[in-house]
Design a protein around this motif. Structure first.
Motif, PDB file in Angstrom:
ATOM      1  N   ASP A 162     -15.005   9.976  -8.895  1.00 50.30           N
ATOM      2  CA  ASP A 162     -15.223  10.544 -10.232  1.00 50.30           C
ATOM      3  C   ASP A 162     -14.013  11.330 -10.739  1.00 50.30           C
ATOM      4  O   ASP A 162     -14.104  12.063 -11.724  1.00 50.30           O
ATOM      5  CB  ASP A 162     -16.472  11.427 -10.235  1.00 50.30           C
ATOM      6  CG  ASP A 162     -16.359  12.602  -9.269  1.00 50.30           C
ATOM      7  OD1 ASP A 162     -15.404  12.634  -8.450  1.00 50.30           O
ATOM      8  OD2 ASP A 162     -17.226  13.492  -9.329  1.00 50.30           O
ATOM      9  N   TYR A 163     -12.868  11.154 -10.093  1.00 51.96           N
ATOM     10  CA  TYR A 163     -11.656  11.887 -10.478  1.00 51.96           C
ATOM     11  C   TYR A 163     -11.185  11.436 -11.857  1.00 51.96           C
ATOM     12  O   TYR A 163     -11.174  10.239 -12.173  1.00 51.96           O
ATOM     13  CB  TYR A 163     -10.552  11.629  -9.449  1.00 51.96           C
ATOM     14  CG  TYR A 163      -9.362  12.544  -9.569  1.00 51.96           C
ATOM     15  CD1 TYR A 163      -9.363  13.789  -8.968  1.00 51.96           C
ATOM     16  CD2 TYR A 163      -8.238  12.155 -10.284  1.00 51.96           C
ATOM     17  CE1 TYR A 163      -8.268  14.635  -9.065  1.00 51.96           C
ATOM     18  CE2 TYR A 163      -7.134  12.984 -10.394  1.00 51.96           C
ATOM     19  CZ  TYR A 163      -7.159  14.230  -9.784  1.00 51.96           C
ATOM     20  OH  TYR A 163      -6.074  15.066  -9.887  1.00 51.96           O
ATOM     21  N   ASP A 164     -10.794  12.382 -12.688  1.00 47.24           N
ATOM     22  CA  ASP A 164     -10.274  12.078 -14.016  1.00 47.24           C
ATOM     23  C   ASP A 164      -8.821  11.628 -13.883  1.00 47.24           C
ATOM     24  O   ASP A 164      -7.922  12.448 -13.688  1.00 47.24           O
ATOM     25  CB  ASP A 164     -10.382  13.325 -14.903  1.00 47.24           C
ATOM     26  CG  ASP A 164      -9.855  13.099 -16.315  1.00 47.24           C
ATOM     27  OD1 ASP A 164      -9.400  11.973 -16.638  1.00 47.24           O
ATOM     28  OD2 ASP A 164      -9.884  14.064 -17.103  1.00 47.24           O
ATOM     29  N   MET A 165      -8.572  10.325 -13.986  1.00 48.58           N
ATOM     30  CA  MET A 165      -7.227   9.792 -13.788  1.00 48.58           C
ATOM     31  C   MET A 165      -6.255  10.201 -14.892  1.00 48.58           C
ATOM     32  O   MET A 165      -5.041  10.033 -14.739  1.00 48.58           O
ATOM     33  CB  MET A 165      -7.278   8.275 -13.627  1.00 48.58           C
ATOM     34  CG  MET A 165      -7.967   7.834 -12.340  1.00 48.58           C
ATOM     35  SD  MET A 165      -7.186   8.493 -10.835  1.00 48.58           S
ATOM     36  CE  MET A 165      -5.730   7.452 -10.744  1.00 48.58           C
ATOM     37  N   GLN A 166      -6.769  10.780 -15.971  1.00 48.70           N
ATOM     38  CA  GLN A 166      -5.863  11.295 -16.994  1.00 48.70           C
ATOM     39  C   GLN A 166      -5.025  12.439 -16.437  1.00 48.70           C
ATOM     40  O   GLN A 166      -3.895  12.665 -16.880  1.00 48.70           O
ATOM     41  CB  GLN A 166      -6.648  11.749 -18.238  1.00 48.70           C
ATOM     42  CG  GLN A 166      -5.761  12.084 -19.421  1.00 48.70           C
ATOM     43  CD  GLN A 166      -4.890  10.917 -19.866  1.00 48.70           C
ATOM     44  OE1 GLN A 166      -5.357   9.787 -19.977  1.00 48.70           O
ATOM     45  NE2 GLN A 166      -3.614  11.187 -20.103  1.00 48.70           N
TER      46      GLN A 166
END
Length: 195
Positions: free
Chosen positions: A13-17
């Motif tokens: 669920d890591y925000d790749m932004q």
């Protein structure tokens, strides 16, 4: 030439932004790095382009070990990775060949990395010739920016790394990555043109 790669696998669920912003803020720092042929700032995002995980995964081609050593343990850049993500395993390979492809004037958008373990009974000279021939074949594709081959003599693993101006050709197996930035200070000395 020396190839180097490390993978930082991130939560599902890591925000790749966050990684995209990190690359946008810091990618320029290796644009003139002495001894570096090229550094591809790569990522894979879960459920996109066939990726099953989130990963920040820089790939390097070094012209010399002095630059690589400075980067790894003389405060030349790797310390920032360690401070942010912990110390990843750094894979290295002895380089065989890097060829500039027909799309070398474009900005690469994608990359592939194919890894193959050499059989115990493999003729090593032939394995090296085969890896070179494979890069020569791949580098002729119209959307190839560059392709390189290398072998790790510790694990006897061959790697072929290719940068693409467009979507990678289906004929090239391996992991697929998005290229977020490319530093190429020594690329012209590193790569020759595909014939």
């Amino acid at each position: 030439m020396y190839a180097m790669h490390y993978e930082i696998t991130l939560p599902a669920d890591y925000d790749m932004q966050i990684i995209r912003n990190r690359i946008a803020d810091r990618g320029h720092m290796t644009d003139a790095y002495a001894g570096l042929g090229l550094k591809a700032y790569l990522l894979r995002e879960r459920d996109k382009a066939g990726a099953t995980l989130n990963q920040y995964s820089p790939f390097y081609l070094w012209n010399d070990t002095a630059g690589m050593n400075r980067f790894l343990w003389e405060g030349g850049g790797f310390q920032g990775i360690v401070e942010s993500f912990g110390r990843p395993v750094v894979q290295t390979w002895s380089g065989l060949l890097c060829l500039r492809g027909p799309a070398a004037g474009a900005s690469p958008r994608a990359a592939t990395r194919e890894r193959v373990l050499l059989p115990r009974e493999a003729d090593l000279a032939q394995a090296a010739r085969d890896a070179i021939a494979e890069v020569e074949r791949i580098a002729k594709h119209s959307s190839v920016f560059a392709s390189a081959s290398a072998i790790d003599p510790r694990s006897w693993e061959r790697v072929i790394f290719t940068l693409w101006a467009d979507t990678p050709e289906a004929v090239v197996p391996g992991e697929r990555y998005e290229v977020q930035h490319l530093s190429r200070p020594g690329f012209d000395e590193l790569a020759r043109s595909a014939e």
